[in-house]
Design a protein around this motif. Structure first.
Motif, PDB file in Angstrom:
ATOM      1  N   GLY A  91      80.019  -7.838 -38.666  1.00 35.56           N
ATOM      2  CA  GLY A  91      82.156  -7.745 -39.182  1.00 35.56           C
ATOM      3  C   GLY A  91      82.427  -6.323 -38.667  1.00 35.56           C
ATOM      4  O   GLY A  91      84.033  -5.840 -38.333  1.00 35.56           O
ATOM      5  N   TRP A  92      81.964  -4.832 -38.637  1.00 41.91           N
ATOM      6  CA  TRP A  92      81.588  -4.495 -38.060  1.00 41.91           C
ATOM      7  C   TRP A  92      82.641  -3.504 -36.792  1.00 41.91           C
ATOM      8  O   TRP A  92      83.287  -2.760 -36.894  1.00 41.91           O
ATOM      9  CB  TRP A  92      80.871  -3.200 -38.557  1.00 41.91           C
ATOM     10  N   LEU A  93      81.359  -4.646 -35.949  1.00 38.37           N
ATOM     11  CA  LEU A  93      81.880  -4.276 -34.188  1.00 38.37           C
ATOM     12  C   LEU A  93      82.820  -5.107 -34.477  1.00 38.37           C
ATOM     13  O   LEU A  93      83.951  -4.652 -33.158  1.00 38.37           O
ATOM     14  CB  LEU A  93      80.860  -5.023 -34.457  1.00 38.37           C
ATOM     15  N   ILE A  94      83.834  -6.334 -35.431  1.00 41.01           N
ATOM     16  CA  ILE A  94      84.882  -6.428 -35.385  1.00 41.01           C
ATOM     17  C   ILE A  94      85.808  -6.018 -35.502  1.00 41.01           C
ATOM     18  O   ILE A  94      86.758  -5.942 -34.980  1.00 41.01           O
ATOM     19  CB  ILE A  94      85.186  -8.230 -35.536  1.00 41.01           C
ATOM     20  N   ALA A  95      85.504  -5.865 -36.191  1.00 39.40           N
ATOM     21  CA  ALA A  95      87.259  -4.491 -37.236  1.00 39.40           C
ATOM     22  C   ALA A  95      86.858  -2.901 -35.667  1.00 39.40           C
ATOM     23  O   ALA A  95      87.997  -3.132 -36.097  1.00 39.40           O
ATOM     24  CB  ALA A  95      86.658  -3.865 -38.347  1.00 39.40           C
ATOM     25  N   THR A  96      86.085  -2.764 -35.712  1.00 41.72           N
ATOM     26  CA  THR A  96      86.243  -1.890 -34.484  1.00 41.72           C
ATOM     27  C   THR A  96      87.158  -2.240 -33.412  1.00 41.72           C
ATOM     28  O   THR A  96      87.652  -1.593 -32.541  1.00 41.72           O
ATOM     29  CB  THR A  96      84.177  -1.105 -34.361  1.00 41.72           C
ATOM     30  N   ALA A  97      86.751  -3.568 -32.919  1.00 40.59           N
ATOM     31  CA  ALA A  97      87.167  -3.912 -31.869  1.00 40.59           C
ATOM     32  C   ALA A  97      88.674  -4.084 -31.996  1.00 40.59           C
ATOM     33  O   ALA A  97      89.125  -3.382 -30.788  1.00 40.59           O
ATOM     34  CB  ALA A  97      86.357  -5.074 -30.711  1.00 40.59           C
ATOM     35  N   ALA A  98      89.383  -4.653 -33.594  1.00 45.78           N
ATOM     36  CA  ALA A  98      90.290  -4.523 -33.966  1.00 45.78           C
ATOM     37  C   ALA A  98      91.394  -2.911 -33.787  1.00 45.78           C
ATOM     38  O   ALA A  98      92.597  -2.848 -33.082  1.00 45.78           O
ATOM     39  CB  ALA A  98      90.706  -5.314 -34.551  1.00 45.78           C
ATOM     40  N   HIS A  99      90.664  -2.230 -33.546  1.00 41.71           N
ATOM     41  CA  HIS A  99      91.220  -0.552 -33.626  1.00 41.71           C
ATOM     42  C   HIS A  99      91.221  -0.161 -32.279  1.00 41.71           C
ATOM     43  O   HIS A  99      92.500   0.193 -31.909  1.00 41.71           O
ATOM     44  CB  HIS A  99      90.687   0.563 -34.998  1.00 41.71           C
ATOM     45  N   ALA A 100      90.217  -0.560 -31.527  1.00 37.26           N
ATOM     46  CA  ALA A 100      90.058  -0.387 -30.594  1.00 37.26           C
ATOM     47  C   ALA A 100      90.894  -0.455 -29.482  1.00 37.26           C
ATOM     48  O   ALA A 100      92.047  -0.631 -28.747  1.00 37.26           O
ATOM     49  CB  ALA A 100      88.907  -0.598 -29.855  1.00 37.26           C
ATOM     50  N   VAL A 101      91.487  -2.241 -29.495  1.00 31.21           N
ATOM     51  CA  VAL A 101      92.356  -3.283 -29.235  1.00 31.21           C
ATOM     52  C   VAL A 101      93.762  -2.289 -29.674  1.00 31.21           C
ATOM     53  O   VAL A 101      94.659  -2.417 -28.495  1.00 31.21           O
ATOM     54  CB  VAL A 101      93.000  -4.241 -29.439  1.00 31.21           C
ATOM     55  N   ASN A 102      94.095  -2.173 -31.197  1.00 27.38           N
ATOM     56  CA  ASN A 102      95.536  -1.675 -30.668  1.00 27.38           C
ATOM     57  C   ASN A 102      95.403  -0.326 -30.475  1.00 27.38           C
ATOM     58  O   ASN A 102      96.240   0.042 -30.216  1.00 27.38           O
ATOM     59  CB  ASN A 102      95.383  -1.330 -33.055  1.00 27.38           C
ATOM     60  N   ASP A 103      94.331   0.983 -30.711  1.00 27.52           N
ATOM     61  CA  ASP A 103      94.714   1.371 -29.622  1.00 27.52           C
ATOM     62  C   ASP A 103      95.474   1.712 -28.266  1.00 27.52           C
ATOM     63  O   ASP A 103      95.839   2.598 -27.628  1.00 27.52           O
ATOM     64  CB  ASP A 103      93.467   2.715 -30.012  1.00 27.52           C
ATOM     65  N   HIS A 104      94.405   1.105 -27.730  1.00 29.05           N
ATOM     66  CA  HIS A 104      94.948   0.443 -25.950  1.00 29.05           C
ATOM     67  C   HIS A 104      96.497  -0.104 -26.187  1.00 29.05           C
ATOM     68  O   HIS A 104      96.888   0.050 -25.240  1.00 29.05           O
ATOM     69  CB  HIS A 104      93.792  -0.318 -25.794  1.00 29.05           C
ATOM     70  N   LEU A 105      97.111  -1.113 -27.099  1.00 30.15           N
ATOM     71  CA  LEU A 105      98.275  -1.404 -26.647  1.00 30.15           C
ATOM     72  C   LEU A 105      99.087  -0.216 -27.259  1.00 30.15           C
ATOM     73  O   LEU A 105     100.161  -0.327 -26.631  1.00 30.15           O
ATOM     74  CB  LEU A 105      98.206  -2.970 -28.025  1.00 30.15           C
ATOM     75  N   ARG A 106      98.722   0.124 -27.973  1.00 32.67           N
ATOM     76  CA  ARG A 106      99.400   1.387 -28.522  1.00 32.67           C
ATOM     77  C   ARG A 106      99.405   2.456 -27.241  1.00 32.67           C
ATOM     78  O   ARG A 106     101.228   3.078 -27.078  1.00 32.67           O
ATOM     79  CB  ARG A 106      99.151   2.314 -29.899  1.00 32.67           C
ATOM     80  N   ARG A 107      99.045   2.723 -26.541  1.00 33.72           N
ATOM     81  CA  ARG A 107      98.261   3.778 -25.130  1.00 33.72           C
ATOM     82  C   ARG A 107      99.460   3.038 -24.219  1.00 33.72           C
ATOM     83  O   ARG A 107     100.523   3.116 -23.892  1.00 33.72           O
ATOM     84  CB  ARG A 107      97.338   3.749 -24.764  1.00 33.72           C
ATOM     85  N   GLN A 108      99.423   1.188 -24.037  1.00 31.25           N
ATOM     86  CA  GLN A 108      99.960   0.416 -23.092  1.00 31.25           C
ATOM     87  C   GLN A 108     101.409   0.336 -23.270  1.00 31.25           C
ATOM     88  O   GLN A 108     102.575   0.919 -22.526  1.00 31.25           O
ATOM     89  CB  GLN A 108      99.722  -0.648 -23.218  1.00 31.25           C
ATOM     90  N   TYR A 109     101.831   0.205 -24.632  1.00 29.59           N
ATOM     91  CA  TYR A 109     103.989   0.063 -25.554  1.00 29.59           C
ATOM     92  C   TYR A 109     104.280   1.873 -24.625  1.00 29.59           C
ATOM     93  O   TYR A 109     105.465   1.630 -24.329  1.00 29.59           O
ATOM     94  CB  TYR A 109     103.762   0.057 -26.856  1.00 29.59           C
ATOM     95  N   ARG A 110     103.379   2.660 -24.714  1.00 29.27           N
ATOM     96  CA  ARG A 110     104.174   4.261 -24.065  1.00 29.27           C
ATOM     97  C   ARG A 110     104.365   3.884 -22.834  1.00 29.27           C
ATOM     98  O   ARG A 110     105.340   4.889 -22.224  1.00 29.27           O
ATOM     99  CB  ARG A 110     103.298   4.838 -24.735  1.00 29.27           C
ATOM    100  N   ARG A 111     103.321   4.013 -22.295  1.00 24.88           N
ATOM    101  CA  ARG A 111     103.387   3.581 -20.812  1.00 24.88           C
ATOM    102  C   ARG A 111     103.541   1.844 -20.208  1.00 24.88           C
ATOM    103  O   ARG A 111     102.218   2.125 -19.539  1.00 24.88           O
ATOM    104  CB  ARG A 111     102.989   4.724 -20.065  1.00 24.88           C
TER     105      ARG A 111
END
Length: 200
Positions: A91-111
């Motif tokens: 659960g911790w790993l999947i939740a952390t993966a979700a946060h990491a994906v969201n961080d990546h998508l936010r960066r991609q959205y900016r550029r």
């Protein structure tokens, strides 16, 4: 037929193999003491699941692998700060993966970056079907990117990871009806957005 000595060796060998069977509580204890065998066992057990989750949400293999690897680096950093998982490692790993994906998508959205395919289509009889398949894939990815991160998370768990509705609800700490509603709204939104693109 085995002699007594051989049988004894087999029993000892079997016992040693049972000791190496993975279980979360022992792995968590080993992780907290930064035992390299426990860390390796956790990585071996969960990397493919974390990667599948990330890959479902991100359409690039290399980026998905980088993010999945980063999740395990975050695990080690959290353990060193005594902020790691207390009970549910998966659960911790999947939740952390979700946060990491969201961080990546936010960066991609900016550029936003347009990725060019390395492979050229075969100029045989299947050119039209390949172009159609790529266009459908692009439409689905574009529609998926328009979903909220919570809707993306539900779809990734349900269809990317193969979680049941109950497992998804437990993971998200929501009731089953809330998960069903999120999934329904996400799929309806995908369908609506794809229909709008086809209509244009």
């Amino acid at each position: 037929m085995l002699g007594y000595g051989s049988q004894s060796q087999l029993v000892k060998r079997g016992a040693r193999q049972n000791m190496s069977v993975y279980d979360d509580p022992r792995a968590l204890d080993g992780l907290r003491s930064l035992d390299s065998q426990a860390i390796g066992a956790i990585y071996d057990k969960y990397f493919s699941e974390v990667y599948r989750y990330v890959r479902y949400r991100i359409s690039d293999d290399v980026t998905a692998e980088d993010i999945a690897s980063d999740v395990f680096m975050r695990l080690l950093e959290a353990v060193q700060k005594r902020q790691g998982p207390q009970s549910s490692l998966k659960g911790w790993l999947i939740a952390t993966a979700a946060h990491a994906v969201n961080d990546h998508l936010r960066r991609q959205y900016r550029r936003p970056v347009e990725v060019l395919s390395e492979s050229l289509p075969d100029h045989g009889a299947n050119v039209h079907s390949e172009v159609d398949a790529r266009e459908r894939n692009r439409m689905v990815q574009s529609a998926y990117a328009q979903l909220t991160s919570e809707q993306q998370h539900v779809l990734a768990l349900r269809f990317g990871q193969g979680y049941s509705v109950e497992e998804t609800a437990l993971h998200l700490k929501k009731n089953i009806n809330a998960v069903k509603a999120l999934q329904f709204r996400a799929l309806a939104s995908l369908q609506r957005q794809i229909a709008e693109v086809n209509y244009e």
